[in-house]
Enzyme design. Structure first.
Site, PDB file in Angstrom:
ATOM      1  N   LYS A  48      34.870  42.522  32.428  1.00  0.00           N
ATOM      2  CA  LYS A  48      34.164  41.484  33.225  1.00  0.00           C
ATOM      3  C   LYS A  48      34.091  42.176  34.662  1.00  0.00           C
ATOM      4  CE  LYS A  48      38.293  38.751  34.513  1.00  0.00           C
ATOM      5  NZ  LYS A  48      38.762  37.248  34.601  1.00  0.00           N
ATOM      6  N   ASP A  49      35.004  43.144  34.952  1.00  0.00           N
ATOM      7  CA  ASP A  49      34.957  43.616  36.299  1.00  0.00           C
ATOM      8  C   ASP A  49      33.711  44.848  36.379  1.00  0.00           C
ATOM      9  OD1 ASP A  49      37.134  42.101  37.268  1.00  0.00           O
ATOM     10  OD2 ASP A  49      38.380  43.704  36.660  1.00  0.00           O
ATOM     11  N   ARG A  87      32.332  31.441  39.872  1.00  0.00           N
ATOM     12  CA  ARG A  87      31.993  30.834  38.626  1.00  0.00           C
ATOM     13  C   ARG A  87      33.012  29.914  38.258  1.00  0.00           C
ATOM     14  NH1 ARG A  87      34.589  31.238  33.876  1.00  0.00           N
ATOM     15  NH2 ARG A  87      35.864  33.117  34.687  1.00  0.00           N
ATOM     16  N   ARG A  88      34.617  29.792  38.447  1.00  0.00           N
ATOM     17  CA  ARG A  88      35.158  28.948  38.063  1.00  0.00           C
ATOM     18  C   ARG A  88      35.175  27.785  39.196  1.00  0.00           C
ATOM     19  NH1 ARG A  88      39.724  33.858  37.384  1.00  0.00           N
ATOM     20  NH2 ARG A  88      39.537  34.005  35.076  1.00  0.00           N
ATOM     21  N   ARG A 130      43.579  35.714  46.188  1.00  0.00           N
ATOM     22  CA  ARG A 130      43.059  37.064  45.730  1.00  0.00           C
ATOM     23  C   ARG A 130      44.216  37.865  45.314  1.00  0.00           C
ATOM     24  NH1 ARG A 130      39.134  40.133  47.578  1.00  0.00           N
ATOM     25  NH2 ARG A 130      40.188  41.723  46.231  1.00  0.00           N
ATOM     26  N   ARG A 137      48.851  36.397  42.477  1.00  0.00           N
ATOM     27  CA  ARG A 137      48.485  35.155  42.460  1.00  0.00           C
ATOM     28  C   ARG A 137      49.253  33.917  41.952  1.00  0.00           C
ATOM     29  NH1 ARG A 137      43.682  35.548  38.910  1.00  0.00           N
ATOM     30  NH2 ARG A 137      44.050  37.577  38.427  1.00  0.00           N
ATOM     31  N   CYS A 139      29.453  39.716  40.919  1.00  0.00           N
ATOM     32  CA  CYS A 139      30.400  38.771  41.647  1.00  0.00           C
ATOM     33  C   CYS A 139      29.642  37.861  42.343  1.00  0.00           C
ATOM     34  CB  CYS A 139      31.377  39.499  42.237  1.00  0.00           C
ATOM     35  SG  CYS A 139      32.953  40.153  41.300  1.00  0.00           S
TER      36      CYS A 139
END
Length: 303
Positions: free
Chosen positions: A80-81, A125-126, A143, A149, A234
């Protein structure tokens, strides 16, 4: 020809876990490997949200340069990155079997769900999906790698933070105080690991191709094609999930406004062997149903 395949990775605990997984699988096939870890710009710049850094592939750029310079032969990433367009000369060699795709909420208590609360996430998105469901809540940026986190959540007065379940499961830090967000559409390719190599390095490319999982490859192809057509990365709240069930490919994709008030969704199913261009068709449906205008607004807000 035989050589030691140098595996490039970021140096976070999760990235190293992923690199060692690839290393173990390659060595089980008889290849000799070495892991080389580097810090990425995305790891070093923790004071700005990703979209403000103005770089696509911020977590992959350093490894791309290392591959092009010949420092490493292959690189392992959370898929996903990875930008939907790879740099010239770099090719996708394998997608490994997918882990859990769900997002989860790690919480301190759940009473806030019925009133006001503050949630931490670095993902647009979240953020958008959370605000769509809980419009009275506040979302703050967070971040850092998974462990950072989790510690920031502990150190701040937030009610919870959102994580990809796969990452916490892989490094065995999934806390008991979590709930699955089964209503949240994940990021395209969430839970999947990808290995890239240099196009002109036939030895490494062919070695890595032996690790490819065709089901995960097809599903992530559709999701990333959907993302690419919508011009995401992103920079927009885009979610997508494809699943192959009984020879059918079932797809769900979303595009939301940054505040979560506007939500465009597509749900479709086709025979799995007809997956080529399916993500593109789904994205075009979203664009034709108001997505073009919404993407213009999103870009204005983020400019």
């Amino acid at each position: 020809m035989s050589k030691t395949i140098r595996i490039g990775t970021r140096d976070s605990q999760l990235a190293l876990w992923q690199a060692h997984t690839v290393q173990d699988q390659l060595e089980a096939l008889g290849f000799t490997t070495e892991i080389i870890s580097v810090k990425s710009t995305g790891d070093l710049l923790l004071d700005k949200p990703l979209y403000e850094l103005g770089i696509t592939g911020i977590f992959t750029k350093t490894l791309d340069i290392a591959m092009i310079n010949g420092t490493v032969d292959i690189a392992v990433h959370s898929m996903k990155d990875v930008p939907t367009r790879l740099p010239k000369g770099i090719v996708q060699s394998a997608v490994l079997p997918r882990a859990n795709t769900q997002d989860i909420l790690v919480y301190k208590d759940l009473d806030f769900l019925k009133s006001n609360g503050t949630i931490a996430t670095g993902s647009l998105r979240r953020q958008a999906q959370w605000l769509h469901k809980y419009p009275s809540h506040k979302v703050v940026d967070i971040r850092g790698n998974v462990n950072t986190r989790l510690q920031k959540l502990e150190d701040n007065p937030w009610n919870g933070a959102i994580f990809a379940k796969a990452g916490l499961e892989r490094i065995e830090v999934l806390p008991p105080n979590h709930i699955d967000l089964d209503w949240m559409v994940p990021a395209p390719a969430q839970g999947a690991m990808v290995v890239v190599s240099m196009e002109n390095d036939a030895f490494s490319t062919e070695a890595v191709r032996k690790l490819n999982d065709s089901t995960t490859d097809i599903c992530t192809y559709v999701e990333r094609e959907f993302l690419q057509i919508l011009e995401g990365g992103c920079t927009a709240p885009i979610g997508a999930l494809a699943k192959i069930e009984q020879d059918n490919l079932n797809f769900e994709g979303i595009l939301l406004s940054l505040d979560g008030k506007q939500k465009l969704m597509v749900k479709k199913s086709i025979p799995a062997n007809e997956y080529i261009n399916f993500g593109k068709l789904c994205a075009q449906e979203v664009l034709n149903n108001g997505g073009k205008e919404l993407m213009v607004e999103i870009k204005k807000e983020l400019a």
